[in-house]
Design a protein around this motif. Sequence first.
Motif, PDB file in Angstrom:
ATOM      1  N   ASN A  14       0.828  -1.204   0.000  1.00 54.23           N
ATOM      2  CA  ASN A  14       0.000   0.000   0.000  1.00 54.23           C
ATOM      3  C   ASN A  14       0.864   1.257   0.000  1.00 54.23           C
ATOM      4  N   GLY A  15       2.014   1.193   0.696  1.00 55.58           N
ATOM      5  CA  GLY A  15       2.883   2.359   0.782  1.00 55.58           C
ATOM      6  C   GLY A  15       3.417   2.799  -0.573  1.00 55.58           C
ATOM      7  N   LEU A  16       3.901   1.852  -1.358  1.00 57.12           N
ATOM      8  CA  LEU A  16       4.441   2.190  -2.670  1.00 57.12           C
ATOM      9  C   LEU A  16       3.356   2.780  -3.573  1.00 57.12           C
ATOM     10  N   ILE A  17       2.162   2.176  -3.547  1.00 56.94           N
ATOM     11  CA  ILE A  17       1.060   2.701  -4.352  1.00 56.94           C
ATOM     12  C   ILE A  17       0.665   4.090  -3.857  1.00 56.94           C
ATOM     13  N   ALA A  18       0.630   4.264  -2.538  1.00 60.82           N
ATOM     14  CA  ALA A  18       0.214   5.545  -1.954  1.00 60.82           C
ATOM     15  C   ALA A  18       1.198   6.663  -2.282  1.00 60.82           C
ATOM     16  N   PHE A  19       2.479   6.351  -2.434  1.00 61.62           N
ATOM     17  CA  PHE A  19       3.455   7.387  -2.814  1.00 61.62           C
ATOM     18  C   PHE A  19       3.107   7.961  -4.185  1.00 61.62           C
ATOM     19  N   GLY A  20       2.808   7.065  -5.128  1.00 59.77           N
ATOM     20  CA  GLY A  20       2.399   7.527  -6.449  1.00 59.77           C
ATOM     21  C   GLY A  20       1.082   8.278  -6.393  1.00 59.77           C
ATOM     22  N   MET A  21       0.137   7.781  -5.581  1.00 61.61           N
ATOM     23  CA  MET A  21      -1.156   8.436  -5.434  1.00 61.61           C
ATOM     24  C   MET A  21      -0.999   9.831  -4.837  1.00 61.61           C
ATOM     25  N   THR A  22      -0.035  10.003  -3.948  1.00 58.66           N
ATOM     26  CA  THR A  22       0.204  11.312  -3.348  1.00 58.66           C
ATOM     27  C   THR A  22       0.547  12.347  -4.414  1.00 58.66           C
ATOM     28  N   CYS A  23       1.417  11.970  -5.338  1.00 60.53           N
ATOM     29  CA  CYS A  23       1.789  12.890  -6.420  1.00 60.53           C
ATOM     30  C   CYS A  23       0.571  13.262  -7.270  1.00 60.53           C
ATOM     31  N   VAL A  24      -0.269  12.272  -7.561  1.00 53.23           N
ATOM     32  CA  VAL A  24      -1.464  12.524  -8.376  1.00 53.23           C
ATOM     33  C   VAL A  24      -2.416  13.467  -7.645  1.00 53.23           C
ATOM     34  N   ILE A  25      -2.671  13.201  -6.369  1.00 50.20           N
ATOM     35  CA  ILE A  25      -3.613  14.031  -5.606  1.00 50.20           C
ATOM     36  C   ILE A  25      -3.042  15.429  -5.377  1.00 50.20           C
ATOM     37  N   LEU A  26      -1.740  15.542  -5.182  1.00 54.08           N
ATOM     38  CA  LEU A  26      -1.123  16.866  -5.046  1.00 54.08           C
ATOM     39  C   LEU A  26      -1.331  17.712  -6.296  1.00 54.08           C
TER      40      LEU A  26
END
Length: 331
Positions: free
Chosen positions: A55-67
Amino acid sequence: MGKNIEKNKLNIGTLIGEYGAYIALVLLVVVISCVSPEFRTGSNFLNLLRQASFNGLIAFGMTCVILSDGIDLSVGSTFALSAIICAELMIHGIPAAAAILIALLAGTALGMVSGVLVTKGRLQPFIATLITMTAYRGLALIITDGKPVSRLAASVKSESGAFLFKVLGKGSFVFGPNDMISIPIPAIILILFLLVFYFVLHHTTFGRRIYATGSNEKCARLVGVNTTKIRIAVYSISGFMSALAGLIMISRVDSAQPTLGEGYELDAIAAVALGGTSMSGGRGKIVGTIAGVLIIAVLNNGLNILGVSTYYQEVIKAVVILVAVLSDRKR
């Protein structure tokens, strides 16, 4: 006197807003540790770190998208399709290293497609990634005919290739007196990417442009930021990170199924929201995301140990996301 009270309220509110995720994580760990002695064992904490890595690796990418003021619902399907691509290549005789590289490139390309639909196709991120989520899951089912691809490590002819594939999900870095300390390789990968994302987002021009695009896209364009390239880039990064998580997963379980990653988009979005990243873009920190990831991991792990039904776990996750989003709107 009144001014001092108001000032103290403001300071407490700021403190909770800034460090709320870390406070919640500590309280959650303390409470579950008191309720269940099994939770606070060293082996369980290592297992928790391994589980959190996906989940952490996916969430890092998701963070960039949501930012950047977007959202990516296709991460779970990208996770599965990239894993299937790697598995199919390996069982057809492609060396493990080459299969892993091709799968990572495929994941990046899948993310890029979402970015192109958002920018060039001018679709809403929710709609664009809903389309790719459905399409990628369908492709995973078509490629495998709905059946799992098993015994992946045994299909690798090269010993070095088999070792590389196994280490990715099952390996551990052992050190200390009598090899007492053992850190899972997935956890090490998670920490390395945490450092990379922290540096990129907070110390590079590219990172500042992601924040600028999410804060005010029109203003960002006026000062020379190519917001189209930024958006395509963040979705590509999200695809790459989802693919990497998928490869670690199939290495861990030694098989690839087309249903892999179902619901992972929910956990990733929850982790990002819990970490304090604004769902409207432009504000948030990657260190907050890792706190959110650990909250989700501790919650899942603790509820499993306590024997709570998975049906109730889904409801609890939904409540956690609701609280995170409401607190974000209040801030």
